[in-house]
Scaffold this motif. Structure first.
Motif, PDB file in Angstrom:
ATOM      1  N   ALA A  22       0.871  -1.176   0.000  1.00 12.02           N
ATOM      2  CA  ALA A  22       0.000   0.000   0.000  1.00 12.02           C
ATOM      3  C   ALA A  22       0.905   1.222   0.000  1.00 12.02           C
ATOM      4  CB  ALA A  22      -0.900  -0.004   1.227  1.00 12.02           C
ATOM      5  N   GLY A  23       0.492   2.238  -0.710  1.00 15.44           N
ATOM      6  CA  GLY A  23       1.321   3.443  -0.758  1.00 15.44           C
ATOM      7  C   GLY A  23       0.782   4.443  -1.754  1.00 15.44           C
ATOM      8  N   TRP A  24       1.656   5.360  -2.123  1.00 16.57           N
ATOM      9  CA  TRP A  24       1.266   6.448  -3.018  1.00 16.57           C
ATOM     10  C   TRP A  24       1.829   6.212  -4.419  1.00 16.57           C
ATOM     11  CZ3 TRP A  24       1.921   6.793   2.103  1.00 16.57           C
ATOM     12  CH2 TRP A  24       0.991   7.548   2.833  1.00 16.57           C
ATOM     13  N   ARG A  42       7.030   5.372   3.089  1.00 18.13           N
ATOM     14  CA  ARG A  42       8.173   5.907   3.822  1.00 18.13           C
ATOM     15  C   ARG A  42       9.422   5.059   3.624  1.00 18.13           C
ATOM     16  NH1 ARG A  42       7.872   5.259  10.172  1.00 18.13           N
ATOM     17  NH2 ARG A  42       9.999   4.475  10.354  1.00 18.13           N
ATOM     18  N   GLU A  68       0.073  10.563  -6.696  1.00 15.96           N
ATOM     19  CA  GLU A  68      -0.266  10.668  -5.267  1.00 15.96           C
ATOM     20  C   GLU A  68      -1.586   9.993  -4.886  1.00 15.96           C
ATOM     21  OE1 GLU A  68       2.106  11.621  -3.185  1.00 15.96           O
ATOM     22  OE2 GLU A  68       3.332  11.916  -4.977  1.00 15.96           O
ATOM     23  N   VAL A  70      -3.658   7.024  -3.442  1.00 15.90           N
ATOM     24  CA  VAL A  70      -3.282   6.007  -2.458  1.00 15.90           C
ATOM     25  C   VAL A  70      -3.844   4.668  -2.933  1.00 15.90           C
ATOM     26  CG1 VAL A  70      -3.316   5.353  -0.031  1.00 15.90           C
ATOM     27  CG2 VAL A  70      -3.478   7.766  -0.665  1.00 15.90           C
ATOM     28  N   LEU A 102      -7.388   3.353  -2.603  1.00 12.92           N
ATOM     29  CA  LEU A 102      -7.821   3.640  -1.229  1.00 12.92           C
ATOM     30  C   LEU A 102      -8.233   5.096  -1.087  1.00 12.92           C
ATOM     31  CD1 LEU A 102      -5.034   1.701   0.700  1.00 12.92           C
ATOM     32  CD2 LEU A 102      -7.391   0.966   0.303  1.00 12.92           C
ATOM     33  N   ASN A 103      -7.596   5.940  -1.878  1.00 17.01           N
ATOM     34  CA  ASN A 103      -7.972   7.348  -1.856  1.00 17.01           C
ATOM     35  C   ASN A 103      -7.406   8.021  -3.095  1.00 17.01           C
ATOM     36  OD1 ASN A 103      -9.396   9.406  -0.621  1.00 17.01           O
ATOM     37  ND2 ASN A 103      -8.316   9.193   1.326  1.00 17.01           N
ATOM     38  N   ARG A 104      -8.166   8.993  -3.596  1.00 18.20           N
ATOM     39  CA  ARG A 104      -7.692   9.758  -4.734  1.00 18.20           C
ATOM     40  C   ARG A 104      -6.924  10.975  -4.262  1.00 18.20           C
ATOM     41  NH1 ARG A 104     -12.376   8.544  -8.919  1.00 18.20           N
ATOM     42  NH2 ARG A 104     -13.880   9.352  -7.432  1.00 18.20           N
ATOM     43  N   SER A 105      -6.253  11.622  -5.186  1.00 16.33           N
ATOM     44  CA  SER A 105      -5.543  12.853  -4.846  1.00 16.33           C
ATOM     45  C   SER A 105      -5.753  13.877  -5.941  1.00 16.33           C
ATOM     46  CB  SER A 105      -4.040  12.571  -4.711  1.00 16.33           C
ATOM     47  OG  SER A 105      -3.330  13.788  -4.557  1.00 16.33           O
TER      48      SER A 105
END
Lengths: 586, 586
Positions: A22-24, A42, A68, A70, A102-105
């Motif tokens: 999971a990440g960006w 990270r 970016e 997620v 998981l999430n948009r940017s």
């Protein structure tokens, strides 16, 4: 858990494993029938591959991912055909079979890369995005590691970390306090501590013996470059010690940090230099000892030859810049301009060149013979090809100017490598500073600093010459911190107050609280404080402390990200029994 | 160094060594031709002997030492004739040959002993002397050790300690902020953080993945017993986690602390209890599970027998106090008085005794047959010799009253041993709290708390029943801390704001700053915060957090030792562009 592994840990040995990351999305690109997505967290970056032949929809979805976003990706670890030797994970890639956004940017206002296109102001406003850049995050990882190792070292020596209060009493001396109105005590204010000095001395009175704290301190000053209204100190104090004990313990601390954080072993004791020598040879109480170019005094050799600049100056100082005899007229003019800048303040600069062919040239050649100039060069230990730069004037002022010139030459010659470290103790500071304006002595450190025992008989007869039992740790020309042995004898303390022009009443008003505590058996004690932000910046090789701080403030004391400070409600003011008293615009 | 050894380390094996100690005079006494002096430092107490035959002057000087004088003594370690088994150094004494008074002490205002004669106020005023008492100092040593182990555990799991700012922006929600006028930004104020909640969520947006901080927080509240205006939190946040991950990591933290600080091994997982069960069985969301006495509901067994107290009450609850059937009338009256105190608020208490001889007695015997009472007792699993205590009334109110009664009985029966530890997770808290006064829902934790995924479809249809993904760690009936999984989806967040009656504009005004950050790829995240002061007090077995803090404030928020807060100079007010606006005395 949304992942089985981080984006930094998979290696060739993991090939064949089914993993979830999971990440960006760092970037994605379509090439042939494949979509490649670099996923970042990270811990690192891992390449993920989506194959159009295997799952066209998934591949299409991957190609539509924005920077970016997620994502959570499941797939199989596989050996990469074209390996990337610059990435620890560069030998593998993930053959994806599942992708979940998981999430948009939104498109970030600047690129999340070490070499970003975002300017300073923009990055500060979106500091939470700036912190995603690994070059920024690494500074905070270093800060964490250093704080941890500082604690490990001090704990191992029996130091106790004790939290001292943040809401304290305003003291009339020193820099300006930040104050906090007390709602429950109308008309009264707390102050935020400029340092826990009083409390750590009280803890010594309490018998805590060895105290430390990594602690936020506050100073309401006009912010020069590289100051922050809130900053962090490594604050330490010990009982039943003399100066040598304090130096040993904290030299050990600095060595421990270099060893366990930077893998640098300092096997030799750190050099020690008296304040007087630091001023004489470097014109600074925090000399950068990564390079030589120590000052050489030439007054006696330059006087009496009819050149009034030299004759009238109480001080003539030179530095020898190795290999710079080939400096052009233009380069020398630049240096002259440099020392004449108002920040440096010299009236001019003289030079002597020892040419490679053995000849000698000088800007003051018409006043001095070649032999005379060669005598200067000899004292400077100059060799063929070297350039001697000379300033003349009032002693302390000229030394400070020559210090600036020395640092400038060190930078020009590449002698100030941020990854090379030179540590130094400066000792034997003067106890007092004379102030011409108010015609009195001030304490150079603070009024509790103990005089050097050898100088106690000079306190009244030669006040200005008395040395303090005070010391600074200097690294690469930065004051990392400093401290002193404190006065624990009330008679001596009273004498100090007297010399500082404080009446008994004044002393009682300003320091009575600590003085009272000292009546009940104060042990001999001393300590020091290091600037933690500076310590981190030195090890990170940064010029500024700002990037060692997660959420720093700008030069107006503003946090532009959260937009603080800000106005508050009238109701809050009323509850605090205060009102605004804004000055009219003029 | 003023000493070769501390006052706590010499043992019989050191006999014959010449040592130098430094410390405080605990006491001295003359016996025969000898003077005995107990010298104390942080590490212990060592007995020093001065012999009149060897050196009469020295012996005389030793006998004149006052309590709390600071001394340096050189002498030889010798085996003691009458050993003191209560002292680690009790096998030896120092035969003194040198004595130096390093500092004198006035007679302290109270005795520096565990069992002191100093009252609370006096000890707070002279806190620096109070801290000399080893029972007080031990709490701060424990605090240091705990902080160190917390950091060691979290560091080992990849958590980064990041310092968040102390000078932040005032937020209009929650408790009152302490504010700090900004001199450089006239008319504007910083606020001191009530918690780093916003910043830790921003650090998750920044990809820091695992954050923690042991950090001072500030709340300007009217101080009830055991609150401090500045307090310390262990603040933590993690990305890409679900509730289970957070519970595992921080259960691990608590176990690590117990193991490495108290040498207590918790091998079993901590029990978990839903909030609903905690209320049903203990009438509290922080039940003290060191002992049983869970609530038993008797409504169905008590109704319809013509006793209006039972008939009219929606709830009848009982606890069974083992072995208390022998309580006297007076003892039962005391308990009735206890529950009728305004702080508890019950109207009365009923009881049933199962006498040792098999007979049954009850305060409500005239309404119920023995068989009916036996049915109650059976449900309560009461045995011969037990006492059943019963309260009736409105459900939640009565549960809270019964909770107070249960705790009181636990204390009376010695079931709340401060050196026994019972840890518990309370989970499945309600997401919302209904407020009758304003006729709307409030967020029970904060508006970023994620609903339980299973309850999302109830958000609009059965709002009050929706469970939060929130959890508390409870130890011995104290809330050690708690946290939640946060909402990272902006649609769900908007729905939450809507349910909380916040317009888009309100939401933007109050939380816009975090909402904006969430637009750039917020990862799923969650965390928790522990109250560090409370954590220390629990392990120290203290009732109050005050003695876990070196320099605490009193109930008016005053530090009586330094006399803060205090008035400040008019000049300071002017610089800050504020004025006092004191209300007139009424």
């Amino acid at each position: 858990m949304y992942r089985t592994n981080t984006c930094g840990e998979l290696r060739l040995a993991d090939a064949g494993k089914v993993v979830t990351l999971a990440g960006w999305v760092q970037k994605n690109r379509r090439m042939g029938g494949m979509t490649f997505v670099d996923v970042r967290d990270r811990y690192g970056i891992t390449q993920v591959v989506f194959n159009n032949d295997t799952d066209a929809d998934l591949c299409e979805a991957a190609s539509r991912l924005g920077r970016e976003y997620v994502v959570q990706i499941t797939g199989t670890v596989a050996e990469r055909q074209s390996k990337n030797p610059n990435l620890p994970t560069g030998d593998i890639e993930i053959i994806a079979r599942e992708l979940k956004v998981l999430n948009r940017s939104e498109v970030p206002p600047f690129k999340i890369e070490d070499d970003t296109d975002g300017g300073d102001d923009l990055r500060m406003k979106y500091r939470y995005l700036d912190l995603r850049r690994s070059c920024v995050r690494r500074n905070l990882e270093l800060r964490h590691r250093m704080a941890f190792e500082i604690r490990r070292y001090l704990d191992s020596l029996g130091f106790l970390e004790v939290e001292t209060p943040v809401l304290i009493k305003s003291t009339p001396e020193g820099a300006r306090d930040f104050v906090v109105p007390s709602r429950m005590n109308p008309g009264q204010f707390y102050a935020l501590p400029q340092s826990p000095q009083t409390f750590k001395q009280l803890l010594m009175v309490s018998g805590f013996d060895r105290y430390f704290q990594i602690v936020k301190c506050f100073r309401d000053e006009d912010l020069r470059a590289d100051r922050q209204p809130e900053f962090t100190q490594i604050d330490c104090e010990m009982s039943f010690v003399e100066q040598e004990d304090v130096l040993q313990v904290f030299e050990g601390l600095v060595k421990h940090i270099f060893k366990y954080v930077k893998d640098i072993d300092f096997t030799e004791p750190f050099p020690r230099m008296t304040w007087a020598d630091a001023m004489k040879y470097y014109g600074s109480d925090k000399p950068d000892t990564r390079f030589g170019m120590r000052f050489v005094e030439l007054k006696d050799l330059t006087v009496g030859k009819g050149f009034s600049v030299m004759d009238d100056a109480p001080y003539v100082g030179a530095i020898c810049a190795p290999g710079c005899a080939n400096y052009t007229r233009k380069q020398l003019d630049q240096l002259t301009e440099f020392v004449k800048r108002p920040q440096v303040g010299a009236k001019g600069m003289m030079w002597v060149k020892l040419e490679e062919d053995g000849s000698i040239k000088s800007s003051v050649g018409k006043f001095y013979t070649d032999d005379e100039l060669r005598a200067w060069a000899e004292r400077c230990e100059a060799k063929k090809g070297d350039l001697i730069l000379i300033l003349a004037g009032e002693t302390m002022k000229t030394r400070k100017q020559l210090n600036e010139l020395r640092l400038e030459m060190g930078s020009r010659l590449g002698l100030r490598d941020p990854q090379k470290f030179s540590c130094l103790w400066v000792v034997d500071f003067p106890l007092f500073e004379w102030d011409d304006e108010t015609q009195r002595y001030y304490a150079m450190h603070h009024p509790f600093t103990s005089p050097n025992p050898d100088d106690i008989d000079k306190l009244e007869t030669a006040t200005g010459e008395v040395r303090a039992t005070a010391y600074d740790m200097v690294v690469n020309g930065n004051e990392l911190g400093g401290g002193s042995i404190r006065i624990h004898d009330s008679e001596l303390q009273n004498k100090m107050f007297h010399l500082l022009g404080l009446s008994d009443e004044d002393a009682q008003y300003k320091f009575g609280f600590l003085m009272n505590a000292f009546k009940y058996g104060a042990p001999p004690h001393g300590g020091l404080a290091f600037g933690f932000d500076r310590f981190v910046s030195i090890l990170a090789g940064l010029d500024s402390i700002r990037d060692t701080i997660a959420f720093p403030k700008n030069n107006s004391g503003r946090d532009v990200m959260i937009d603080a400070p800000s106005e508050i409600e009238q109701e809050q003011l009323d509850e605090l029994s205060i009102a605004l008293a804004l000055k009219k615009e003029e």
